[in-house]
Design a protein around this motif. Sequence first.
Motif, PDB file in Angstrom:
ATOM      1  N   ASP A  65      -1.864   4.417  -7.991  1.00  0.00           N
ATOM      2  CA  ASP A  65      -2.683   4.889  -6.860  1.00  0.00           C
ATOM      3  C   ASP A  65      -4.137   5.124  -7.268  1.00  0.00           C
ATOM      4  O   ASP A  65      -4.740   6.150  -6.951  1.00  0.00           O
ATOM      5  CB  ASP A  65      -2.086   6.174  -6.257  1.00  0.00           C
ATOM      6  CG  ASP A  65      -0.773   5.913  -5.524  1.00  0.00           C
ATOM      7  OD1 ASP A  65      -0.723   4.930  -4.764  1.00  0.00           O
ATOM      8  OD2 ASP A  65       0.181   6.677  -5.717  1.00  0.00           O
ATOM      9  N   LEU A  79      -6.574   6.966   2.465  1.00  0.00           N
ATOM     10  CA  LEU A  79      -7.431   6.170   3.350  1.00  0.00           C
ATOM     11  C   LEU A  79      -7.679   6.912   4.659  1.00  0.00           C
ATOM     12  O   LEU A  79      -8.815   6.985   5.148  1.00  0.00           O
ATOM     13  CB  LEU A  79      -6.792   4.800   3.637  1.00  0.00           C
ATOM     14  CG  LEU A  79      -6.567   3.848   2.465  1.00  0.00           C
ATOM     15  CD1 LEU A  79      -5.837   2.601   2.939  1.00  0.00           C
ATOM     16  CD2 LEU A  79      -7.872   3.462   1.798  1.00  0.00           C
ATOM     17  N   GLU A  80      -6.609   7.464   5.219  1.00  0.00           N
ATOM     18  CA  GLU A  80      -6.717   8.192   6.493  1.00  0.00           C
ATOM     19  C   GLU A  80      -7.582   9.441   6.348  1.00  0.00           C
ATOM     20  O   GLU A  80      -8.360   9.784   7.253  1.00  0.00           O
ATOM     21  CB  GLU A  80      -5.319   8.554   6.998  1.00  0.00           C
ATOM     22  CG  GLU A  80      -4.500   7.336   7.413  1.00  0.00           C
ATOM     23  CD  GLU A  80      -3.026   7.656   7.641  1.00  0.00           C
ATOM     24  OE1 GLU A  80      -2.638   8.836   7.479  1.00  0.00           O
ATOM     25  OE2 GLU A  80      -2.270   6.720   7.974  1.00  0.00           O
ATOM     26  N   PRO A 132       2.450   5.018   0.344  1.00  0.00           N
ATOM     27  CA  PRO A 132       2.185   6.107   1.300  1.00  0.00           C
ATOM     28  C   PRO A 132       1.082   7.055   0.832  1.00  0.00           C
ATOM     29  O   PRO A 132       0.287   7.530   1.643  1.00  0.00           O
ATOM     30  CB  PRO A 132       3.538   6.826   1.388  1.00  0.00           C
ATOM     31  CG  PRO A 132       4.550   5.768   1.063  1.00  0.00           C
ATOM     32  CD  PRO A 132       3.890   4.908   0.025  1.00  0.00           C
ATOM     33  N   VAL A 152       0.882  -1.162   0.000  1.00  0.00           N
ATOM     34  CA  VAL A 152       0.000   0.000   0.000  1.00  0.00           C
ATOM     35  C   VAL A 152       0.922   1.215   0.000  1.00  0.00           C
ATOM     36  O   VAL A 152       1.722   1.389   0.919  1.00  0.00           O
ATOM     37  CB  VAL A 152      -0.901   0.027   1.248  1.00  0.00           C
ATOM     38  CG1 VAL A 152      -1.781   1.271   1.249  1.00  0.00           C
ATOM     39  CG2 VAL A 152      -1.749  -1.234   1.327  1.00  0.00           C
ATOM     40  N   THR A 181      -1.551   6.313  -1.092  1.00  0.00           N
ATOM     41  CA  THR A 181      -2.842   5.657  -0.896  1.00  0.00           C
ATOM     42  C   THR A 181      -3.181   5.569   0.581  1.00  0.00           C
ATOM     43  O   THR A 181      -4.330   5.788   0.982  1.00  0.00           O
ATOM     44  CB  THR A 181      -2.841   4.256  -1.537  1.00  0.00           C
ATOM     45  OG1 THR A 181      -2.777   4.399  -2.967  1.00  0.00           O
ATOM     46  CG2 THR A 181      -4.090   3.474  -1.183  1.00  0.00           C
ATOM     47  N   GLN A 182      -2.190   5.272   1.403  1.00  0.00           N
ATOM     48  CA  GLN A 182      -2.410   5.237   2.852  1.00  0.00           C
ATOM     49  C   GLN A 182      -2.931   6.579   3.368  1.00  0.00           C
ATOM     50  O   GLN A 182      -3.863   6.630   4.169  1.00  0.00           O
ATOM     51  CB  GLN A 182      -1.101   4.865   3.562  1.00  0.00           C
ATOM     52  CG  GLN A 182      -1.166   4.908   5.085  1.00  0.00           C
ATOM     53  CD  GLN A 182      -2.147   3.892   5.657  1.00  0.00           C
ATOM     54  OE1 GLN A 182      -2.301   2.805   5.115  1.00  0.00           O
ATOM     55  NE2 GLN A 182      -2.815   4.248   6.740  1.00  0.00           N
ATOM     56  N   GLN A 183      -2.347   7.641   2.894  1.00  0.00           N
ATOM     57  CA  GLN A 183      -2.787   8.975   3.316  1.00  0.00           C
ATOM     58  C   GLN A 183      -4.235   9.227   2.896  1.00  0.00           C
ATOM     59  O   GLN A 183      -5.030   9.795   3.663  1.00  0.00           O
ATOM     60  CB  GLN A 183      -1.874  10.051   2.716  1.00  0.00           C
ATOM     61  CG  GLN A 183      -2.231  11.467   3.170  1.00  0.00           C
ATOM     62  CD  GLN A 183      -1.352  12.518   2.540  1.00  0.00           C
ATOM     63  OE1 GLN A 183      -0.894  12.361   1.402  1.00  0.00           O
ATOM     64  NE2 GLN A 183      -1.088  13.604   3.266  1.00  0.00           N
ATOM     65  N   GLN A 197      -2.000  -3.064   8.955  1.00  0.00           N
ATOM     66  CA  GLN A 197      -0.937  -2.198   8.422  1.00  0.00           C
ATOM     67  C   GLN A 197      -1.495  -0.840   8.016  1.00  0.00           C
ATOM     68  O   GLN A 197      -0.839   0.188   8.156  1.00  0.00           O
ATOM     69  CB  GLN A 197      -0.297  -2.845   7.190  1.00  0.00           C
ATOM     70  CG  GLN A 197       0.662  -3.983   7.481  1.00  0.00           C
ATOM     71  CD  GLN A 197       1.119  -4.658   6.201  1.00  0.00           C
ATOM     72  OE1 GLN A 197       1.134  -4.063   5.133  1.00  0.00           O
ATOM     73  NE2 GLN A 197       1.473  -5.935   6.305  1.00  0.00           N
ATOM     74  N   THR A 198      -2.724  -0.847   7.510  1.00  0.00           N
ATOM     75  CA  THR A 198      -3.320   0.404   7.039  1.00  0.00           C
ATOM     76  C   THR A 198      -4.098   1.122   8.137  1.00  0.00           C
ATOM     77  O   THR A 198      -4.701   2.165   7.894  1.00  0.00           O
ATOM     78  CB  THR A 198      -4.258   0.146   5.841  1.00  0.00           C
ATOM     79  OG1 THR A 198      -5.225  -0.830   6.211  1.00  0.00           O
ATOM     80  CG2 THR A 198      -3.480  -0.365   4.651  1.00  0.00           C
ATOM     81  N   LYS A 227      -6.476   5.919  -4.345  1.00  0.00           N
ATOM     82  CA  LYS A 227      -6.297   7.313  -3.915  1.00  0.00           C
ATOM     83  C   LYS A 227      -7.091   8.253  -4.830  1.00  0.00           C
ATOM     84  O   LYS A 227      -7.766   9.180  -4.368  1.00  0.00           O
ATOM     85  CB  LYS A 227      -4.807   7.673  -3.947  1.00  0.00           C
ATOM     86  CG  LYS A 227      -4.491   9.164  -3.824  1.00  0.00           C
ATOM     87  CD  LYS A 227      -2.981   9.378  -3.912  1.00  0.00           C
ATOM     88  CE  LYS A 227      -2.609  10.844  -3.976  1.00  0.00           C
ATOM     89  NZ  LYS A 227      -2.807  11.440  -5.312  1.00  0.00           N
TER      90      LYS A 227
END
Length: 267
Positions: free
Chosen positions: A252, A28-29, A22, A20, A24-26, A55-56, A255
Amino acid sequence: MYKLIAIDIDDTLINDEKEVTPATQQALEQAIAQDVVVTLATGRAYASAQAIARQTGLNVPIITYQGALVKNLLDEEVLYERYVPVEAATKLFEYCIRHNLHLQTYIDDKLYSREDNDKIKEYTALNRTPYYVEPDFKKLVDQPTPKMLIIDEPAFLDELGPKLRELLGDQVHITKSKPNFLEIMHHEGTKGHALKFLAAHFGCSPSDCIAIGDSWNDHEMLEAAGLGVAMGNAIPALKEIADYVTLSNNEDGVKHVIEKFILGKEN
């Protein structure tokens, strides 16, 4: 405003490096910060999906085994569960024995194969899960399983699918997660059924949901959701039924969806 996003894992949330990103992680958050429920909807076993969810930073129920199991991440409470009917599992096992096909099953979130061969090794290398060899496979067939899986050549499985539907009847749902993976679940063990259940669980309608995927096993949830999204790398058949086609899993794409439909950013 969409209230829930269900995201497939392989070739959707994660890139070809099985990560995943960074970015895409951002995203999600940021969606979670907008009070949107972000969940996973995967053919993977719970244990495998759980590792990625943690992890996410997700802490909600996740959809696993193609929709046959919905389970909380925090307390591991089972919210929705559908097992392959024993009669169908037995018929499938006997058919695979007669035709010398590779069949594997999951019992208590553990993966079992009748023999140790290249197919099970390659399968577990893909999703990094342990497996167990049980020569006396019949005793496993009688136990509750959310999913059974046949691995073979894509063209052969395309011919096998209709034969198994005729053999097993409407008790089961049969789909492909990858070209060489034919998966058999309870007839209500689909991502579409699980998405509808989860939407009700969170007090919203399927029309308030976004579903994102890349393979044909995602089509039920794309059709159930208010916004069905196919990845740029999705199979053509999924793109045809999708409401929107995003970028690929290596660009991404998840995202992009969150920014466009949740955060209101122009992409």
